[in-house]
Design a protein around this motif. Sequence first.
Motif, PDB file in Angstrom:
ATOM      1  N   SER A  61       8.469  -6.502  -7.906  1.00  0.00           N
ATOM      2  CA  SER A  61       7.883  -5.238  -8.343  1.00  0.00           C
ATOM      3  C   SER A  61       6.357  -5.283  -8.302  1.00  0.00           C
ATOM      4  O   SER A  61       5.702  -4.342  -7.821  1.00  0.00           O
ATOM      5  CB  SER A  61       8.352  -4.912  -9.760  1.00  0.00           C
ATOM      6  OG  SER A  61       7.726  -3.753 -10.260  1.00  0.00           O
ATOM      7  N   VAL A  62       5.793  -6.385  -8.778  1.00  0.00           N
ATOM      8  CA  VAL A  62       4.341  -6.545  -8.794  1.00  0.00           C
ATOM      9  C   VAL A  62       3.779  -6.549  -7.378  1.00  0.00           C
ATOM     10  O   VAL A  62       2.784  -5.871  -7.080  1.00  0.00           O
ATOM     11  CB  VAL A  62       3.958  -7.846  -9.540  1.00  0.00           C
ATOM     12  CG1 VAL A  62       2.512  -8.233  -9.251  1.00  0.00           C
ATOM     13  CG2 VAL A  62       4.156  -7.671 -11.039  1.00  0.00           C
ATOM     14  N   MET A  63       4.422  -7.292  -6.473  1.00  0.00           N
ATOM     15  CA  MET A  63       3.898  -7.394  -5.111  1.00  0.00           C
ATOM     16  C   MET A  63       4.059  -6.084  -4.345  1.00  0.00           C
ATOM     17  O   MET A  63       3.202  -5.725  -3.525  1.00  0.00           O
ATOM     18  CB  MET A  63       4.591  -8.539  -4.373  1.00  0.00           C
ATOM     19  CG  MET A  63       4.370  -9.905  -5.005  1.00  0.00           C
ATOM     20  SD  MET A  63       2.638 -10.304  -5.312  1.00  0.00           S
ATOM     21  CE  MET A  63       2.054 -10.590  -3.642  1.00  0.00           C
ATOM     22  N   ALA A  64       5.127  -5.352  -4.607  1.00  0.00           N
ATOM     23  CA  ALA A  64       5.317  -4.058  -3.956  1.00  0.00           C
ATOM     24  C   ALA A  64       4.236  -3.070  -4.400  1.00  0.00           C
ATOM     25  O   ALA A  64       3.670  -2.335  -3.575  1.00  0.00           O
ATOM     26  CB  ALA A  64       6.703  -3.500  -4.279  1.00  0.00           C
ATOM     27  N   GLU A  65       3.928  -3.058  -5.695  1.00  0.00           N
ATOM     28  CA  GLU A  65       2.895  -2.156  -6.201  1.00  0.00           C
ATOM     29  C   GLU A  65       1.517  -2.574  -5.702  1.00  0.00           C
ATOM     30  O   GLU A  65       0.702  -1.729  -5.315  1.00  0.00           O
ATOM     31  CB  GLU A  65       2.912  -2.150  -7.733  1.00  0.00           C
ATOM     32  CG  GLU A  65       1.851  -1.278  -8.378  1.00  0.00           C
ATOM     33  CD  GLU A  65       1.987   0.198  -8.047  1.00  0.00           C
ATOM     34  OE1 GLU A  65       0.956   0.903  -8.060  1.00  0.00           O
ATOM     35  OE2 GLU A  65       3.123   0.646  -7.776  1.00  0.00           O
ATOM     36  N   ALA A  66       1.240  -3.881  -5.684  1.00  0.00           N
ATOM     37  CA  ALA A  66      -0.050  -4.357  -5.171  1.00  0.00           C
ATOM     38  C   ALA A  66      -0.229  -3.975  -3.706  1.00  0.00           C
ATOM     39  O   ALA A  66      -1.324  -3.591  -3.277  1.00  0.00           O
ATOM     40  CB  ALA A  66      -0.153  -5.871  -5.344  1.00  0.00           C
ATOM     41  N   THR A  67       0.851  -4.058  -2.932  1.00  0.00           N
ATOM     42  CA  THR A  67       0.796  -3.691  -1.518  1.00  0.00           C
ATOM     43  C   THR A  67       0.471  -2.211  -1.347  1.00  0.00           C
ATOM     44  O   THR A  67      -0.376  -1.840  -0.522  1.00  0.00           O
ATOM     45  CB  THR A  67       2.134  -4.024  -0.820  1.00  0.00           C
ATOM     46  OG1 THR A  67       2.348  -5.442  -0.867  1.00  0.00           O
ATOM     47  CG2 THR A  67       2.133  -3.564   0.623  1.00  0.00           C
ATOM     48  N   MET A  68       1.106  -1.361  -2.117  1.00  0.00           N
ATOM     49  CA  MET A  68       0.840   0.076  -2.026  1.00  0.00           C
ATOM     50  C   MET A  68      -0.602   0.385  -2.397  1.00  0.00           C
ATOM     51  O   MET A  68      -1.252   1.240  -1.771  1.00  0.00           O
ATOM     52  CB  MET A  68       1.809   0.852  -2.920  1.00  0.00           C
ATOM     53  CG  MET A  68       3.234   0.898  -2.386  1.00  0.00           C
ATOM     54  SD  MET A  68       4.305   2.061  -3.269  1.00  0.00           S
ATOM     55  CE  MET A  68       4.455   1.226  -4.856  1.00  0.00           C
ATOM     56  N   ARG A  69      -1.122  -0.309  -3.396  1.00  0.00           N
ATOM     57  CA  ARG A  69      -2.509  -0.083  -3.802  1.00  0.00           C
ATOM     58  C   ARG A  69      -3.481  -0.529  -2.711  1.00  0.00           C
ATOM     59  O   ARG A  69      -4.494   0.131  -2.465  1.00  0.00           O
ATOM     60  CB  ARG A  69      -2.797  -0.835  -5.109  1.00  0.00           C
ATOM     61  CG  ARG A  69      -2.054  -0.282  -6.311  1.00  0.00           C
ATOM     62  CD  ARG A  69      -2.438  -0.992  -7.592  1.00  0.00           C
ATOM     63  NE  ARG A  69      -1.721  -0.449  -8.741  1.00  0.00           N
ATOM     64  CZ  ARG A  69      -1.950  -0.788 -10.010  1.00  0.00           C
ATOM     65  NH1 ARG A  69      -2.893  -1.693 -10.286  1.00  0.00           N
ATOM     66  NH2 ARG A  69      -1.252  -0.242 -10.986  1.00  0.00           N
ATOM     67  N   ALA A  70      -3.187  -1.646  -2.059  1.00  0.00           N
ATOM     68  CA  ALA A  70      -4.064  -2.146  -0.998  1.00  0.00           C
ATOM     69  C   ALA A  70      -4.097  -1.179   0.181  1.00  0.00           C
ATOM     70  O   ALA A  70      -5.159  -0.921   0.766  1.00  0.00           O
ATOM     71  CB  ALA A  70      -3.608  -3.531  -0.534  1.00  0.00           C
ATOM     72  N   ALA A 110      -3.686   1.978   0.151  1.00  0.00           N
ATOM     73  CA  ALA A 110      -4.381   3.209  -0.210  1.00  0.00           C
ATOM     74  C   ALA A 110      -5.868   3.006  -0.472  1.00  0.00           C
ATOM     75  O   ALA A 110      -6.651   3.962  -0.411  1.00  0.00           O
ATOM     76  CB  ALA A 110      -3.727   3.825  -1.455  1.00  0.00           C
ATOM     77  N   ALA A 111      -6.286   1.777  -0.726  1.00  0.00           N
ATOM     78  CA  ALA A 111      -7.671   1.506  -1.117  1.00  0.00           C
ATOM     79  C   ALA A 111      -8.570   1.312   0.101  1.00  0.00           C
ATOM     80  O   ALA A 111      -8.166   0.711   1.099  1.00  0.00           O
ATOM     81  CB  ALA A 111      -7.733   0.258  -1.995  1.00  0.00           C
ATOM     82  N   SER A 112      -9.797   1.793   0.005  1.00  0.00           N
ATOM     83  CA  SER A 112     -10.754   1.599   1.098  1.00  0.00           C
ATOM     84  C   SER A 112     -11.116   0.130   1.260  1.00  0.00           C
ATOM     85  O   SER A 112     -11.511  -0.306   2.348  1.00  0.00           O
ATOM     86  CB  SER A 112     -12.018   2.422   0.830  1.00  0.00           C
ATOM     87  OG  SER A 112     -12.637   2.017  -0.385  1.00  0.00           O
ATOM     88  N   THR A 113     -10.986  -0.646   0.192  1.00  0.00           N
ATOM     89  CA  THR A 113     -11.280  -2.080   0.250  1.00  0.00           C
ATOM     90  C   THR A 113     -10.125  -2.888   0.838  1.00  0.00           C
ATOM     91  O   THR A 113     -10.278  -4.083   1.096  1.00  0.00           O
ATOM     92  CB  THR A 113     -11.557  -2.618  -1.161  1.00  0.00           C
ATOM     93  OG1 THR A 113     -10.401  -2.371  -2.001  1.00  0.00           O
ATOM     94  CG2 THR A 113     -12.774  -1.959  -1.775  1.00  0.00           C
ATOM     95  N   ARG A 114      -8.962  -2.247   1.020  1.00  0.00           N
ATOM     96  CA  ARG A 114      -7.743  -2.919   1.490  1.00  0.00           C
ATOM     97  C   ARG A 114      -7.345  -4.057   0.547  1.00  0.00           C
ATOM     98  O   ARG A 114      -6.767  -5.057   0.955  1.00  0.00           O
ATOM     99  CB  ARG A 114      -7.898  -3.438   2.922  1.00  0.00           C
ATOM    100  CG  ARG A 114      -8.138  -2.344   3.945  1.00  0.00           C
ATOM    101  CD  ARG A 114      -6.922  -1.441   4.098  1.00  0.00           C
ATOM    102  NE  ARG A 114      -7.205  -0.330   5.016  1.00  0.00           N
ATOM    103  CZ  ARG A 114      -7.459   0.917   4.618  1.00  0.00           C
ATOM    104  NH1 ARG A 114      -7.448   1.218   3.332  1.00  0.00           N
ATOM    105  NH2 ARG A 114      -7.701   1.875   5.496  1.00  0.00           N
ATOM    106  N   TYR A 115      -7.646  -3.872  -0.738  1.00  0.00           N
ATOM    107  CA  TYR A 115      -7.285  -4.851  -1.771  1.00  0.00           C
ATOM    108  C   TYR A 115      -6.420  -4.168  -2.814  1.00  0.00           C
ATOM    109  O   TYR A 115      -6.690  -3.035  -3.216  1.00  0.00           O
ATOM    110  CB  TYR A 115      -8.539  -5.420  -2.440  1.00  0.00           C
ATOM    111  CG  TYR A 115      -8.262  -6.295  -3.655  1.00  0.00           C
ATOM    112  CD1 TYR A 115      -7.998  -7.644  -3.515  1.00  0.00           C
ATOM    113  CD2 TYR A 115      -8.243  -5.739  -4.937  1.00  0.00           C
ATOM    114  CE1 TYR A 115      -7.736  -8.444  -4.617  1.00  0.00           C
ATOM    115  CE2 TYR A 115      -7.982  -6.530  -6.051  1.00  0.00           C
ATOM    116  CZ  TYR A 115      -7.727  -7.874  -5.884  1.00  0.00           C
ATOM    117  OH  TYR A 115      -7.451  -8.660  -6.982  1.00  0.00           O
ATOM    118  N   GLY A 116      -5.373  -4.869  -3.257  1.00  0.00           N
ATOM    119  CA  GLY A 116      -4.533  -4.340  -4.323  1.00  0.00           C
ATOM    120  C   GLY A 116      -4.138  -5.430  -5.303  1.00  0.00           C
ATOM    121  O   GLY A 116      -3.744  -6.517  -4.892  1.00  0.00           O
ATOM    122  N   GLY A 117      -4.284  -5.137  -6.587  1.00  0.00           N
ATOM    123  CA  GLY A 117      -3.888  -6.082  -7.627  1.00  0.00           C
ATOM    124  C   GLY A 117      -2.969  -5.414  -8.622  1.00  0.00           C
ATOM    125  O   GLY A 117      -3.023  -4.195  -8.837  1.00  0.00           O
TER     126      GLY A 117
END
Length: 244
Positions: A159-168, A170-177
Amino acid sequence: MKNSRKLFIFLVFLLPVFGRCESDLPYKDCFKNFNLPGHKQLGRNIDRVLFTILRKIQLSPVNYASHFAGRGSNAIYGHAQCPMYINRSECYSCVLKAIRRIKKDCQSSAEVEIWYELCFLRYDSTNFFKQVVQGPVFGWSQKQSPVAHSLDFIKTVNSVMAEATMRAIAASTRYGGMESVNSENNVVVHGMVQCTGDLEPLECSNCLNSLVKGLRSNCGGGAYSDCIMFAPSCMSRYVGVNRT
């Protein structure tokens, strides 16, 4: 293996696993060797790219820098990146260390990749910008006794990795945590993923989805307490920490 850590190297989308040790850091590959005296302009362009990247990374608010120099057979394209959770000074120091190591070990190579835990650097005579580079993937996992209530822990990791991936993506920095508490064993799972700053959302998604799938075969399906993977175009990590 030192500290019971199992290091693996595999090819994206193929995933054969080979054991290594964490002490092998940095991981580096040097390809396209050339005769330096006969290719002085290529050597100068490599130096120009490396030191321009170093100057740019020192000022970058997103811990990413790229540059290219030359044309035709003398062209060199390069970039460097650090995780967003470290500051610019730490990023600069790591990239500087990578450049010094490259200059020592890969002086006559026109394609180089080097990974430290806190930075990644790549250059090539072929333009790879905005592409998912398929190549070797390095990483290690904390192979210890399975985490208590491991099935629940695995669900939390996924769950954590799936959400982090979606955030990355969508982010201009291509980073998701992302972080989440696994209530069954009172462990906080911290997850992060990052693509290189040149990738568009679709390419970033493809890279991260392939990399996160590697958790299933290289991290006990997500049951190990710590796992990190580096690829030429993206990286991922999760760690479980006992809640205090």
